[in-house]
Design a protein around this motif. Structure first.
Motif, short mmCIF file in Angstrom:
data_model
loop_
_atom_site.label_atom_id
_atom_site.label_comp_id
_atom_site.label_asym_id
_atom_site.label_seq_id
_atom_site.Cartn_x
_atom_site.Cartn_y
_atom_site.Cartn_z
N ARG A 1 -0.18 0.08 -14.00
CA ARG A 1 0.79 -0.65 -14.82
C ARG A 1 1.79 -1.37 -13.91
O ARG A 1 2.08 -2.56 -14.10
CB ARG A 1 1.53 0.31 -15.75
N LEU A 2 2.29 -0.67 -12.90
CA LEU A 2 3.24 -1.27 -11.97
C LEU A 2 2.59 -2.35 -11.10
O LEU A 2 3.22 -3.34 -10.76
CB LEU A 2 3.89 -0.20 -11.10
N MET A 3 1.31 -2.17 -10.75
CA MET A 3 0.60 -3.19 -9.98
C MET A 3 0.48 -4.48 -10.79
O MET A 3 0.67 -5.58 -10.29
CB MET A 3 -0.80 -2.71 -9.58
N ARG A 4 0.13 -4.32 -12.07
CA ARG A 4 -0.04 -5.50 -12.92
C ARG A 4 1.28 -6.22 -13.18
O ARG A 4 1.31 -7.43 -13.41
CB ARG A 4 -0.71 -5.12 -14.23
N ILE B 1 0.85 -1.20 0.00
CA ILE B 1 0.00 0.00 0.00
C ILE B 1 0.88 1.25 0.00
O ILE B 1 0.66 2.18 -0.78
CB ILE B 1 -0.94 0.01 1.23
N GLU B 2 1.89 1.24 0.86
CA GLU B 2 2.80 2.39 0.93
C GLU B 2 3.59 2.55 -0.37
O GLU B 2 3.78 3.67 -0.86
CB GLU B 2 3.76 2.22 2.10
N HIS B 3 4.04 1.43 -0.93
CA HIS B 3 4.82 1.47 -2.17
C HIS B 3 4.02 2.11 -3.31
O HIS B 3 4.51 3.00 -4.00
CB HIS B 3 5.27 0.06 -2.55
N PHE B 4 2.79 1.64 -3.49
CA PHE B 4 1.97 2.18 -4.59
C PHE B 4 1.50 3.59 -4.28
O PHE B 4 1.25 4.38 -5.19
CB PHE B 4 0.82 1.24 -4.91
N GLY B 5 1.39 3.95 -3.02
CA GLY B 5 1.10 5.33 -2.65
C GLY B 5 2.22 6.27 -3.04
O GLY B 5 1.98 7.38 -3.52
N THR B 6 3.46 5.82 -2.86
CA THR B 6 4.60 6.66 -3.26
C THR B 6 4.70 6.76 -4.77
O THR B 6 5.08 7.81 -5.29
CB THR B 6 5.93 6.12 -2.68
N VAL B 7 4.36 5.69 -5.49
CA VAL B 7 4.34 5.76 -6.96
C VAL B 7 3.35 6.82 -7.40
O VAL B 7 3.63 7.63 -8.29
CB VAL B 7 3.96 4.38 -7.56
N LEU B 8 2.21 6.85 -6.75
CA LEU B 8 1.17 7.83 -7.09
C LEU B 8 1.64 9.24 -6.77
O LEU B 8 1.48 10.16 -7.59
CB LEU B 8 -0.10 7.50 -6.31
N SER B 9 2.23 9.44 -5.60
CA SER B 9 2.68 10.78 -5.22
C SER B 9 3.84 11.26 -6.07
O SER B 9 3.97 12.46 -6.34
CB SER B 9 3.04 10.83 -3.74
#
Length: 118
Positions: A77-80, A23-31
């Protein structure tokens, strides 16, 4: 900016800390791409209706975000591509609801179901 809600399922053999780390990793990707996570929830390990990649259970996570579409596309894209993420669902919403999601509310606090007509 547009508002989105994301739910993703990660593999069941991850620890709780690793699942929350996603959750934190994808949150930082978004930010990093100009968006922000308004709220995140870790729903825990739940049994799925059918097997996905030979898994019966998975770690469920929920994100409410405020981000441009380019940031959301990059995060998806990174999640997939991530080996630990099995499924991703993103929905564009008009407004975020206040308070916890339905999954996090106690059963007593939820609205009563209406009886079905026959």
């Amino acid at each position: 900016m547009p508002l989105y809600e994301h739910v993703f399922i990660s593999r069941q053999d991850l620890s709780n800390a690793q699942a929350e780390g996603l959750i934190e990793h994808f949150g930082t990707v978004l930010s990093d791409n100009g968006g922000k996570v308004v709220e995140s929830e870790y729903w825990g390990v739940k049994t799925m209706a059918y097997k996905i990649n030979k898994n019966r259970k998975g770690h469920y996570a929920f994100l409410r975000t405020d981000a441009p579409s380019d940031a959301v596309q990059e995060m998806e894209r990174l999640m997939r591509l991530h080996d630990d993420v099995m499924r991703v669902l993103t929905i564009k919403v008009d407004a975020h609801e206040e308070g916890p999601s339905v999954q996090m509310q106690k059963r007593d606090d939820r609205e009563e179901r209406r009886p079905r007509r026959q």
